[in-house]
Scaffold this motif. Sequence first.
Motif, PDB file in Angstrom:
ATOM      1  N   SER A  86      -3.112  60.430-185.221  1.00  8.93           N
ATOM      2  CA  SER A  86      -4.408  59.784-185.473  1.00  8.93           C
ATOM      3  C   SER A  86      -5.466  60.367-184.544  1.00  8.93           C
ATOM      4  CB  SER A  86      -4.294  58.270-185.268  1.00  8.93           C
ATOM      5  OG  SER A  86      -3.954  57.989-183.934  1.00  8.93           O
ATOM      6  N   VAL A  87      -5.019  61.068-183.483  1.00  8.47           N
ATOM      7  CA  VAL A  87      -5.970  61.585-182.494  1.00  8.47           C
ATOM      8  C   VAL A  87      -6.165  63.093-182.703  1.00  8.47           C
ATOM      9  CG1 VAL A  87      -6.589  61.568-180.049  1.00  8.47           C
ATOM     10  CG2 VAL A  87      -4.999  59.883-180.923  1.00  8.47           C
ATOM     11  N   GLY A  88      -6.982  63.419-183.702  1.00  9.83           N
ATOM     12  CA  GLY A  88      -7.174  64.832-184.042  1.00  9.83           C
ATOM     13  C   GLY A  88      -8.345  65.465-183.329  1.00  9.83           C
ATOM     14  N   THR A  89      -8.438  65.276-182.020  1.00 13.45           N
ATOM     15  CA  THR A  89      -9.558  65.900-181.292  1.00 13.45           C
ATOM     16  C   THR A  89      -9.262  67.376-181.083  1.00 13.45           C
ATOM     17  OG1 THR A  89      -8.576  65.450-179.144  1.00 13.45           O
ATOM     18  CG2 THR A  89     -10.010  63.751-180.045  1.00 13.45           C
ATOM     19  N   HIS A  92      -6.542  67.995-178.520  1.00 13.47           N
ATOM     20  CA  HIS A  92      -5.183  67.749-178.993  1.00 13.47           C
ATOM     21  C   HIS A  92      -4.731  68.863-179.940  1.00 13.47           C
ATOM     22  CE1 HIS A  92      -5.370  63.448-177.646  1.00 13.47           C
ATOM     23  NE2 HIS A  92      -4.156  63.790-177.306  1.00 13.47           N
ATOM     24  N   GLN A 106      -4.532  65.034-189.585  1.00  7.17           N
ATOM     25  CA  GLN A 106      -5.084  63.779-189.049  1.00  7.17           C
ATOM     26  C   GLN A 106      -4.601  62.595-189.881  1.00  7.17           C
ATOM     27  OE1 GLN A 106      -7.732  63.221-186.587  1.00  7.17           O
ATOM     28  NE2 GLN A 106      -7.741  61.039-187.050  1.00  7.17           N
TER      29      GLN A 106
ATOM     30  N   ASN B 238      -4.166  52.026-184.640  1.00  6.73           N
ATOM     31  CA  ASN B 238      -3.971  53.397-184.193  1.00  6.73           C
ATOM     32  C   ASN B 238      -4.831  54.377-184.999  1.00  6.73           C
ATOM     33  OD1 ASN B 238      -2.495  55.136-182.424  1.00  6.73           O
ATOM     34  ND2 ASN B 238      -1.333  55.846-184.193  1.00  6.73           N
ATOM     35  N   GLY B 242      -7.870  56.231-183.414  1.00  5.53           N
ATOM     36  CA  GLY B 242      -7.749  57.687-183.453  1.00  5.53           C
ATOM     37  C   GLY B 242      -9.017  58.319-184.008  1.00  5.53           C
ATOM     38  N   THR B 245     -11.721  58.246-181.417  1.00 10.68           N
ATOM     39  CA  THR B 245     -11.624  59.297-180.386  1.00 10.68           C
ATOM     40  C   THR B 245     -12.070  60.655-180.945  1.00 10.68           C
ATOM     41  OG1 THR B 245      -9.320  59.840-180.871  1.00 10.68           O
ATOM     42  CG2 THR B 245      -9.687  58.148-179.208  1.00 10.68           C
ATOM     43  N   VAL B 246     -11.782  60.882-182.226  1.00  9.45           N
ATOM     44  CA  VAL B 246     -12.219  62.140-182.851  1.00  9.45           C
ATOM     45  C   VAL B 246     -13.757  62.182-182.895  1.00  9.45           C
ATOM     46  CG1 VAL B 246     -12.237  63.479-184.999  1.00  9.45           C
ATOM     47  CG2 VAL B 246     -10.118  62.439-184.200  1.00  9.45           C
ATOM     48  N   SER B 249     -15.185  62.804-179.472  1.00 10.87           N
ATOM     49  CA  SER B 249     -14.988  64.196-179.068  1.00 10.87           C
ATOM     50  C   SER B 249     -15.965  65.115-179.807  1.00 10.87           C
ATOM     51  CB  SER B 249     -13.540  64.609-179.361  1.00 10.87           C
ATOM     52  OG  SER B 249     -13.352  65.970-179.099  1.00 10.87           O
TER      53      SER B 249
END
Lengths: 126, 294
Positions: A86-89, A92, A106, B238, B242, B245-246, B249
């Motif tokens: 879920s954290v597709g920065t 990462h 993602q 989540n 998530g 956070t994307v 960023s």
Amino acid sequence: MALENIKVMIADDSMFARKKLINFISTLGVAEVIEAADGEEAVEKYKASKPNVVFMDIVMPKKTGIEAVKEIVAFDPSAKVIMASSVGTQNHLRDAIMAGASDFIQKPISNDQIQKILENTAKEVK
Amino acid sequence: MFAQFFGSFLLHKGLVTAQDLTVAFEEKKNTRMRLGVLAINAGLMTSEQVEHVNVTQQSVDKRFGDLCVELGYLTDNDVERLLSEQPTDYLLLGQTLVNSGVMSNADFEAAIKEYKEENSLSNDDISGNQSDKLSKLISGFYHFDTAANARIYTEYTTLLFKDIIRFIGDDFTPLGSSIIHELEAPHIVKQAITGAYNSITCVAADTAEYMAFAERFAKEEFTEVDDFVDATVGEFMNVNNGLFTVNESNEHGIELQLDPQEIHNHDKIVFENPAFLIPVSFSFGEVNFVISNG
């Protein structure tokens, strides 16, 4: 190789995420679906079963998905590990690729994405 | 998302009940927009004029639009333009409430005028679902501007509502928020966001509402709260966190991580920093969302 001959591993600490993926992948008629609930279990089960493709979460207890993919690739440089997080920065994504992951998707993951990845895997495997 | 906040406005003003909204959100799927409501919304006709046309229509066999033109309320161009526009969600909600007799055309006219004025919204803002206007609406509704990290609260909550619509449904009404220092509930899922700054986020609900929320996300039925139901609510959180956070960023260059979710059943969580409690009334009951940043 046809879809019915490939082995798939799903490493995710979320019971929900594992079940949803397994339910869909089972409908495609693959040979086997292996489950792992943390990074440590993922590495152990990979070494034991050598699946053709792994869907790997990043945030997991015991060992993160990034740590797990490093160990898996060290054991088997041809391993195909798709990070599914879920954290597709960008960070990462970079960490995952540097660790040896083949791709990054993602969450939430669509069934179409899964099907394409599995079909491509089946084509690649001889 | 303007429909949900317009519903909340109507509820707050005492023009509708929570039950009226629940029924209307369900029925609006089958509602067809009428020219009268579109004309009132566009400011081209008053509710009295619409009523006049409605009454006149009972004695003559003519279409509503043709009568409006004949009576000089609208031009042919007005009718054509109004009918060609896609009905927006909040108008469908208004039309449904008018159809069911909960509100009159006059109530609707007054409410929509006041709502737009209060929130400095134009028709274009609402029909386009413009993000900046949406953020402004949410920030104003929850009084986030009083918080030190107003941007973070506003953007988190805006995304949360988008994800609720995407994954749970659009049949909800946001209720007024409050500041809390601790949270006690039969079921709580907590997830910390760490990195450039730290936030605590929670979803909390009573058993029936917790299960109903999970059922919507999983698209399957549950009979009791077990590990899978907890994991389902945890996954909603989540996915939402998530995506947050994307966004942080990509849009602000802020790098954040997510901790694994924690399940707290029949427990109390104490927050180090004040937290915003954001209650949301769904057709199946109330679910609380919490964000604390500090």
